[in-house]
Design a protein around this motif. Sequence first.
Motif, short mmCIF file in Angstrom:
data_model
loop_
_atom_site.label_atom_id
_atom_site.label_comp_id
_atom_site.label_asym_id
_atom_site.label_seq_id
_atom_site.Cartn_x
_atom_site.Cartn_y
_atom_site.Cartn_z
N VAL A 85 -65.74 31.22 28.74
CA VAL A 85 -64.48 31.43 29.46
C VAL A 85 -64.74 31.80 30.91
O VAL A 85 -64.06 31.33 31.83
CB VAL A 85 -63.65 32.52 28.76
N ARG A 86 -65.76 32.61 31.11
CA ARG A 86 -66.02 33.13 32.46
C ARG A 86 -66.81 32.13 33.33
O ARG A 86 -66.57 32.03 34.53
CB ARG A 86 -66.80 34.44 32.36
N TYR A 87 -67.75 31.39 32.69
CA TYR A 87 -68.66 30.55 33.49
C TYR A 87 -68.60 29.05 33.15
O TYR A 87 -69.23 28.25 33.85
CB TYR A 87 -70.11 31.01 33.29
N GLY A 88 -67.90 28.67 32.10
CA GLY A 88 -67.92 27.26 31.69
C GLY A 88 -69.31 26.86 31.22
O GLY A 88 -69.95 27.57 30.45
N VAL A 89 -69.79 25.70 31.70
CA VAL A 89 -71.14 25.26 31.33
C VAL A 89 -72.16 25.57 32.43
O VAL A 89 -73.28 25.06 32.41
CB VAL A 89 -71.16 23.75 31.00
N HIS A 90 -71.78 26.43 33.37
CA HIS A 90 -72.71 26.82 34.43
C HIS A 90 -74.04 27.34 33.89
O HIS A 90 -75.11 26.96 34.41
CB HIS A 90 -72.07 27.90 35.33
N LEU A 97 -72.67 18.17 28.39
CA LEU A 97 -72.39 19.59 28.20
C LEU A 97 -70.87 19.77 28.24
O LEU A 97 -70.23 19.39 29.23
CB LEU A 97 -73.06 20.44 29.29
N ASP A 98 -70.32 20.34 27.20
CA ASP A 98 -68.86 20.43 27.08
C ASP A 98 -68.49 21.80 26.52
O ASP A 98 -68.95 22.19 25.44
CB ASP A 98 -68.36 19.32 26.14
N ALA A 99 -67.67 22.54 27.27
CA ALA A 99 -67.26 23.88 26.85
C ALA A 99 -65.91 23.87 26.13
O ALA A 99 -65.42 24.93 25.72
CB ALA A 99 -67.18 24.81 28.06
N THR A 100 -65.33 22.70 25.93
CA THR A 100 -63.96 22.63 25.40
C THR A 100 -63.82 23.33 24.05
O THR A 100 -62.89 24.12 23.85
CB THR A 100 -63.53 21.16 25.27
N ASP A 101 -64.73 23.03 23.13
CA ASP A 101 -64.63 23.63 21.79
C ASP A 101 -64.71 25.15 21.85
O ASP A 101 -63.99 25.86 21.14
CB ASP A 101 -65.73 23.08 20.88
N ARG A 102 -65.60 25.65 22.71
CA ARG A 102 -65.75 27.11 22.79
C ARG A 102 -64.56 27.77 23.45
O ARG A 102 -64.23 28.91 23.16
CB ARG A 102 -67.05 27.45 23.54
N LEU A 103 -63.90 27.06 24.36
CA LEU A 103 -62.74 27.64 25.04
C LEU A 103 -61.55 27.80 24.10
O LEU A 103 -60.62 28.55 24.41
CB LEU A 103 -62.35 26.76 26.24
N GLN A 139 -67.52 16.83 35.54
CA GLN A 139 -66.37 15.97 35.33
C GLN A 139 -65.05 16.70 35.10
O GLN A 139 -63.99 16.09 35.16
CB GLN A 139 -66.65 15.04 34.14
N ALA A 140 -65.10 17.98 34.79
CA ALA A 140 -63.86 18.74 34.58
C ALA A 140 -64.13 20.20 34.92
O ALA A 140 -65.27 20.68 34.77
CB ALA A 140 -63.38 18.60 33.14
N PHE A 141 -63.08 20.90 35.36
CA PHE A 141 -63.24 22.27 35.84
C PHE A 141 -62.10 23.14 35.31
O PHE A 141 -61.00 22.65 35.03
CB PHE A 141 -63.25 22.31 37.37
N ARG A 155 -72.05 15.73 32.76
CA ARG A 155 -73.01 14.75 32.23
C ARG A 155 -74.29 14.88 33.04
O ARG A 155 -74.27 14.84 34.27
CB ARG A 155 -72.44 13.33 32.34
N VAL A 156 -75.40 15.04 32.33
CA VAL A 156 -76.69 15.31 32.97
C VAL A 156 -77.66 14.19 32.64
O VAL A 156 -77.83 13.83 31.46
CB VAL A 156 -77.27 16.65 32.49
N SER A 157 -78.28 13.61 33.66
CA SER A 157 -79.33 12.61 33.47
C SER A 157 -80.67 13.28 33.75
O SER A 157 -80.86 13.87 34.81
CB SER A 157 -79.14 11.42 34.41
N LEU A 158 -81.58 13.18 32.78
CA LEU A 158 -82.89 13.81 32.89
C LEU A 158 -83.98 12.75 32.97
O LEU A 158 -83.99 11.79 32.19
CB LEU A 158 -83.17 14.70 31.68
N GLY A 159 -84.90 12.93 33.90
CA GLY A 159 -86.11 12.12 33.96
C GLY A 159 -87.31 13.00 33.69
O GLY A 159 -87.47 14.05 34.33
#
Length: 220
Positions: free
Chosen positions: A90-95, A74-80, A156-158, A168-172
């Motif tokens: 901008v307000r919440y990131g990937v929360h 999950l990466d918000a960089t492009d949207r920012l 990984q970044a804030f 980075r999310v690991s799903l089982g």
Amino acid sequence: MSAFPGSPRLVKGGIVLLDPASGALRQVISLQYNPDTLSRTVQVKAAGEGGGDRAQAMRLKGSPVETIKLEAVLDATDRLEYPDRNRDAVRYGVHPQLAMLEAMAHPSSAALLANDRLAASGALEVLPVESPLALFVWSRSRIVPVRLTDLSVTEQAFDPALNPILARVSLGLRVLSVDDLGFRHRGGVLFMNHLRAKESLAGKAAPGVLSELGLEGLPS
């Protein structure tokens, strides 16, 4: 994605949440980027395991236990880069995206409060909260009911307000079969559709020949 007009349309994998009773769509969790790898484990339910009964050696007790592992980014960089068009990023990131995934592991607050009221009123039995029916979607050929078994999140970044903007999310996931849900449950019906689709795909595989194995015929 390329802006070239002839570029193929990227199909995203994800999870669809349905109301278990009505089948109404509750939420679609689309993976921002498709994982490079997807790991599946199939554990066979054999009737003759360890029993010593030769009559059961080739019989199956039911559908195997299948588990799925994948990693999502999950990466918000492009949207920012375009804050006016992406105020929530901008307000919440990937929360919000993380919260959608984590909500699959929690009963809803309303359901917890309802059960608490039942317990306080002296109800003899308070049933565990039923979660939404989750479908793992990985192309039209693989739509299968699942239950979240584990979730690992590495932020990984804030941003300056400590909202995560890269995670980075690991799903089982555990595939739910008719052994888990029954044939009449909506998820059981979807599992049977998935099984039929798998059988149809297996029928499209090129048939092998014994000579490829160095055999001219089967041993008698």
